[in-house]
Design a protein around this motif. Structure first.
Motif, short mmCIF file in Angstrom:
data_model
loop_
_atom_site.label_atom_id
_atom_site.label_comp_id
_atom_site.label_asym_id
_atom_site.label_seq_id
_atom_site.Cartn_x
_atom_site.Cartn_y
_atom_site.Cartn_z
N ILE A 257 0.77 -0.94 -0.02
CA ILE A 257 0.00 -0.07 -0.01
C ILE A 257 1.08 1.31 0.08
N SER A 258 0.79 2.01 -1.21
CA SER A 258 1.65 3.36 -1.14
C SER A 258 1.02 4.36 -0.38
N ALA A 259 1.68 5.52 -0.07
CA ALA A 259 1.13 6.62 0.41
C ALA A 259 -0.15 7.16 -0.05
N LYS A 260 -0.46 7.04 -1.26
CA LYS A 260 -1.72 7.36 -2.25
C LYS A 260 -2.72 6.39 -1.68
N GLY A 261 -2.40 5.08 -1.31
CA GLY A 261 -3.35 3.90 -1.23
C GLY A 261 -3.62 4.11 0.36
N SER A 262 -2.81 4.71 1.03
CA SER A 262 -3.01 5.00 2.63
C SER A 262 -4.13 6.11 2.67
N MET A 263 -3.92 7.01 1.62
CA MET A 263 -4.71 8.36 1.86
C MET A 263 -6.15 7.78 1.26
N PHE A 264 -6.31 6.80 0.38
CA PHE A 264 -7.61 6.61 0.03
C PHE A 264 -8.31 5.65 1.23
N ILE A 265 -7.42 4.90 1.91
CA ILE A 265 -8.00 4.38 3.02
C ILE A 265 -8.55 5.32 4.14
N ASN A 266 -7.73 6.42 4.26
CA ASN A 266 -8.06 7.37 5.25
C ASN A 266 -9.47 8.03 4.87
N GLU A 267 -9.46 8.51 3.65
CA GLU A 267 -10.66 8.88 3.16
C GLU A 267 -11.81 7.96 3.56
N ASN A 268 -11.88 6.75 3.24
CA ASN A 268 -12.94 6.02 3.23
C ASN A 268 -13.26 5.08 4.58
N LEU A 269 -12.13 5.09 5.41
CA LEU A 269 -12.44 4.08 6.67
C LEU A 269 -13.25 4.95 7.44
N ARG A 270 -13.20 6.33 7.44
CA ARG A 270 -13.92 6.93 8.51
C ARG A 270 -15.42 6.65 8.40
N THR A 271 -16.14 6.30 7.18
CA THR A 271 -17.58 6.05 7.11
C THR A 271 -17.77 4.63 6.68
N CYS A 272 -16.72 3.72 6.90
CA CYS A 272 -16.80 2.24 6.59
C CYS A 272 -17.38 1.52 7.77
N ASN A 273 -18.12 0.50 7.67
CA ASN A 273 -18.68 -0.27 9.06
C ASN A 273 -17.78 -1.45 9.10
N LEU A 274 -16.52 -1.32 9.02
CA LEU A 274 -15.58 -2.66 9.19
C LEU A 274 -15.54 -2.76 10.72
N LEU A 275 -15.33 -4.13 11.09
CA LEU A 275 -15.01 -4.40 12.70
C LEU A 275 -13.54 -4.82 12.64
N GLU A 276 -12.89 -5.17 11.65
CA GLU A 276 -11.39 -5.56 11.73
C GLU A 276 -10.88 -5.16 10.39
N LEU A 277 -9.73 -4.67 10.81
CA LEU A 277 -8.88 -4.05 9.44
C LEU A 277 -7.48 -4.89 9.29
N ASP A 278 -7.31 -5.53 8.27
CA ASP A 278 -6.18 -6.33 8.32
C ASP A 278 -5.07 -5.65 7.28
#
Length: 134
Positions: free
Chosen positions: A6-27
């Protein structure tokens, strides 16, 4: 997402989407995350209201990511487990986590009656620190 680079750009994408995502676990184990990517993801963890477990083991996270991650864990009281095993956290990173009340524990050992203190952490070998699960 584990075992994907996961690149820095991928990390930014996760940052933008994880806040509103209903995940219980993140691997995110073995994803090649550095402090920059780890900080982006940590910011999102702090704003997520459903996440219970995060696995960021076997990356390249050190003191910089620990600072942001400790603040995120402090903000998100739903987080039950964060695995940072086999990251070069170092004493500075561990100290930052401890300052925000993060308890270090070995997954194979019961939690102590009293949380580990800074004195305990400073007396441990780096191997012990790398084998910790938060």
């Amino acid at each position: 997402m584990g075992w994907n680079m996961i690149s820095a750009k991928g990390s930014m994408f996760i940052n933008e989407n994880l806040r509103t995502c209903n995940l219980l676990e993140l691997d995110l184990q073995h994803c090649g995350l550095n402090d920059t990517g780890g900080a982006f993801i940590a910011n999102a963890i702090g704003g997520n209201e459903t996440l219970l477990k995060v696995d960021m083991s076997n990356n390249n996270l050190s003191g910089g990511a620990c600072s942001v991650l400790s603040e995120a864990i402090k903000k998100n009281n739903r987080i039950q487990e964060v695995n940072l095993k086999d990251n070069p956290l170092g004493l500075v990173g561990c100290r930052k986590l401890l300052q925000n009340g993060v308890i270090f524990a070995d997954r194979n050992q019961p939690l102590p009656e009293h949380p580990y203190t800074n004195d305990w952490m400073m007396n441990q070998s780096s191997k012990s620190i790398n084998d910790c699960v938060l």
